[in-house]
Motif scaffolding. Structure first.
Motif, PDB file in Angstrom:
ATOM      1  N   UNK A  81       0.831  -1.211   0.139  1.00  0.00           N
ATOM      2  CA  UNK A  81       0.030   0.190  -0.087  1.00  0.00           C
ATOM      3  C   UNK A  81       0.767   1.383   0.083  1.00  0.00           C
ATOM      4  N   UNK A  82       0.285   2.278  -0.347  1.00  0.00           N
ATOM      5  CA  UNK A  82       1.232   3.652  -0.495  1.00  0.00           C
ATOM      6  C   UNK A  82      -0.099   4.760  -0.577  1.00  0.00           C
ATOM      7  N   UNK A  83       0.454   6.024   0.014  1.00  0.00           N
ATOM      8  CA  UNK A  83      -0.521   7.137  -0.098  1.00  0.00           C
ATOM      9  C   UNK A  83      -0.311   7.807  -1.362  1.00  0.00           C
ATOM     10  N   UNK A  84      -1.392   7.763  -2.342  1.00  0.00           N
ATOM     11  CA  UNK A  84      -1.223   8.339  -3.730  1.00  0.00           C
ATOM     12  C   UNK A  84      -1.383   9.764  -3.675  1.00  0.00           C
ATOM     13  N   UNK A  85      -2.379  10.397  -3.285  1.00  0.00           N
ATOM     14  CA  UNK A  85      -2.497  11.934  -3.065  1.00  0.00           C
ATOM     15  C   UNK A  85      -3.660  12.605  -2.104  1.00  0.00           C
ATOM     16  N   UNK A  86      -3.581  13.645  -1.961  1.00  0.00           N
ATOM     17  CA  UNK A  86      -4.832  14.437  -1.254  1.00  0.00           C
ATOM     18  C   UNK A  86      -5.361  15.377  -2.121  1.00  0.00           C
TER      19      UNK A  86
END
Length: 243
Positions: A81-86
């Motif tokens: 998993x990873x944070x893609x964007x806000x």
């Protein structure tokens, strides 16, 4: 060392997480995704206790999953998993599931809202003082989290489900994966026995202890749309596309 939001863990698909065809249930898949999101944050020092103490909780808003091959009982997989964007008040986090041989089994995009745990008010990204490490250059091969719609006039009511203590999570409301079970329970057996290829979930309104959710469904060939309402308002919607 370069800081990154990338996180992965090996996961064994348990027999108890599978359906009669020994395939992982959608609810178990949703549970793995949501759990890993919390573990990934905790690995950077932002576990549930830390967030709560600072007046934050991330609540899952929407889920979009594409399944290439359904993981089977006792299979060992790797979930990343990873944070893609806000995006405005929306926090996008992506996932990939790979087999032991590196085969891409499934990919998912999830949308989260930052909320004050006491007031339940949505907070702006500027109000979060934790560390975010978005990776917009990498996107999972998953359907975007879209808003689902279903008019009751276009659907038939199939059930009315009371919320019990066993449905609740640590935030005091119905756990997100439970809604996938409610949606699956509304479908006919012949559809359930087909391989699931896409799943979309919208969480619209919190359901609490002793609430009652009215369930509606619309089935068109190889896909189904299920809606749950609470006091006449949308609680959740789930779209499932089968092979």
């Amino acid at each position: 060392m370069v800081k990154t939001s990338w996180y992965e863990e090996p996961v064994q698909i348990r027999f108890c997480d599978c359906d009669p065809q020994h395939r992982i249930k959608p609810s178990a898949l949703c549970r793995i995704l949501a759990d890993l999101a919390g573990v990934a944050f905790a690995a950077r020092g932002m576990d549930h206790a830390y967030l709560w103490e600072h007046g934050y909780v991330f609540l899952l808003s929407r889920v979009g999953i594409r399944i290439f091959r359904i993981p089977q009982a006792d299979e060992m997989i790797t979930v990343s998993t990873w944070e893609r964007e806000v995006r405005r008040a929306e926090y996008l986090r992506d996932f990939e599931l790979h087999s032991a041989d590196g085969e891409l089994l499934a990919a998912a995009t999830t949308s989260w809202m930052l909320v004050n745990p006491e007031t339940r008010q949505i907070l702006r990204p500027s109000e979060f003082d934790g560390e975010l490490l978005p990776m917009p250059e990498r996107k999972a091969d998953a359907p975007e989290c879209v808003r689902l719609r279903l008019k009751e006039a276009d659907a038939g009511q199939t059930d009315s489900r009371k919320i019990y203590y066993s449905h609740l999570d640590g935030n005091g409301h119905v756990y997100n994966a439970v809604y996938a079970d409610l949606a699956m329970d509304a479908l006919p057996r012949d559809l359930l026995e087909r391989p699931l290829r896409e799943l979309q979930l919208n969480f619209c309104r919190e359901a609490m202890l002793d609430d009652r959710i009215d369930i509606y469904r619309q089935i068109q060939e190889h896909q189904a749309l299920v809606k749950g309402t609470l006091d006449g308002k949308d609680c959740f919607l789930c779209q499932m596309i089968y092979e």
